[in-house]
Motif scaffolding. Sequence first.
Motif, mmCIF file in Angstrom:
data_model
loop_
_atom_site.group_PDB
_atom_site.id
_atom_site.type_symbol
_atom_site.label_atom_id
_atom_site.label_comp_id
_atom_site.label_asym_id
_atom_site.label_seq_id
_atom_site.Cartn_x
_atom_site.Cartn_y
_atom_site.Cartn_z
ATOM 1 N N VAL A 53 43.206 35.320 31.056
ATOM 2 C CA VAL A 53 43.551 34.749 32.359
ATOM 3 C C VAL A 53 44.225 35.804 33.228
ATOM 4 O O VAL A 53 43.919 35.943 34.414
ATOM 5 N N ASP A 54 45.134 36.583 32.638
ATOM 6 C CA ASP A 54 45.814 37.641 33.397
ATOM 7 C C ASP A 54 44.818 38.683 33.899
ATOM 8 O O ASP A 54 44.923 39.151 35.038
ATOM 9 N N LYS A 55 43.847 39.039 33.064
ATOM 10 C CA LYS A 55 42.833 40.004 33.476
ATOM 11 C C LYS A 55 41.991 39.453 34.626
ATOM 12 O O LYS A 55 41.671 40.174 35.571
ATOM 13 N N LEU A 56 41.643 38.168 34.540
ATOM 14 C CA LEU A 56 40.865 37.561 35.620
ATOM 15 C C LEU A 56 41.661 37.524 36.914
ATOM 16 O O LEU A 56 41.117 37.741 37.993
ATOM 17 N N LYS A 57 42.945 37.266 36.829
ATOM 18 C CA LYS A 57 43.784 37.232 38.024
ATOM 19 C C LYS A 57 43.848 38.599 38.689
ATOM 20 O O LYS A 57 43.892 38.694 39.914
ATOM 21 N N THR A 58 43.860 39.679 37.910
ATOM 22 C CA THR A 58 43.915 41.012 38.506
ATOM 23 C C THR A 58 42.589 41.385 39.163
ATOM 24 O O THR A 58 42.570 42.198 40.082
ATOM 25 N N ARG A 59 41.493 40.789 38.706
ATOM 26 C CA ARG A 59 40.194 41.084 39.303
ATOM 27 C C ARG A 59 40.030 40.425 40.662
ATOM 28 O O ARG A 59 39.304 40.925 41.516
ATOM 29 N N VAL A 60 40.651 39.293 40.858
ATOM 30 C CA VAL A 60 40.535 38.569 42.114
ATOM 31 C C VAL A 60 41.482 39.207 43.116
ATOM 32 O O VAL A 60 42.683 39.245 42.923
ATOM 33 N N THR A 61 40.902 39.740 44.191
ATOM 34 C CA THR A 61 41.723 40.380 45.209
ATOM 35 C C THR A 61 41.653 39.564 46.493
ATOM 36 O O THR A 61 40.596 39.056 46.853
ATOM 37 N N PRO A 62 42.767 39.447 47.170
ATOM 38 C CA PRO A 62 42.741 38.708 48.432
ATOM 39 C C PRO A 62 41.960 39.499 49.478
ATOM 40 O O PRO A 62 41.851 40.708 49.389
ATOM 41 N N PRO A 63 41.400 38.798 50.465
ATOM 42 C CA PRO A 63 40.635 39.519 51.498
ATOM 43 C C PRO A 63 41.536 40.458 52.287
ATOM 44 O O PRO A 63 42.689 40.144 52.559
ATOM 45 N N ASP A 64 41.001 41.617 52.609
ATOM 46 C CA ASP A 64 41.737 42.618 53.374
ATOM 47 C C ASP A 64 41.878 42.137 54.814
ATOM 48 O O ASP A 64 40.877 41.861 55.480
ATOM 49 N N PRO A 65 43.114 42.011 55.314
ATOM 50 C CA PRO A 65 43.296 41.515 56.679
ATOM 51 C C PRO A 65 42.622 42.395 57.732
ATOM 52 O O PRO A 65 42.085 41.887 58.716
ATOM 53 N N ALA A 66 42.643 43.702 57.521
ATOM 54 C CA ALA A 66 41.999 44.604 58.492
ATOM 55 C C ALA A 66 40.493 44.359 58.525
ATOM 56 O O ALA A 66 39.884 44.334 59.603
#
Length: 156
Positions: A53-66
């Motif tokens: 689960v921790d590994k999956l969380k690190t793979r998900v990145t929030p969208p870049d605001p720029a």
Amino acid sequence: MGDIDEMQRRLSAAMDRVAAALERVGGDAGAEAALKADLEEERLVNAQLQSRVDKLKTRVTPPDPALTERLDALDKHIQRLRRTNEALRKSNAALRSAAQAGVAEPHLINTSMMAELDALRAERGAEAAEIGAVLAALQPLVPDAADAPVEEEHDA
């Protein structure tokens, strides 16, 4: 995600086995050792599950605001381009009708020229916004690119 579901199922089944064994045994030393072994196995499975689960969380990145901002700007330019191209089509149709009728209408020519200029400006804006969006998307991939000198080509 299928692995996580499988591990959750196994963990739940093991906990059910532990609970059932506790009800059956009621203090038997051999059964207690078996329960401790089962419990330790399930702790290991739980730790593996948490690690995944921790590994999956690190793979998900929030969208870049720029990048989001650049894409929004691109969308606005594309919408403007569509509107100006529609105006250009209407203006050209009116100009064609006047030409077929043999009537020279200077205001139709002016309207057509202005629509064409607006379309060219909108197209240029859309191209610039698209380039900006591509650059914003590439920026995280090439962080040192901003420091690199840009060489311009000159026609001889």
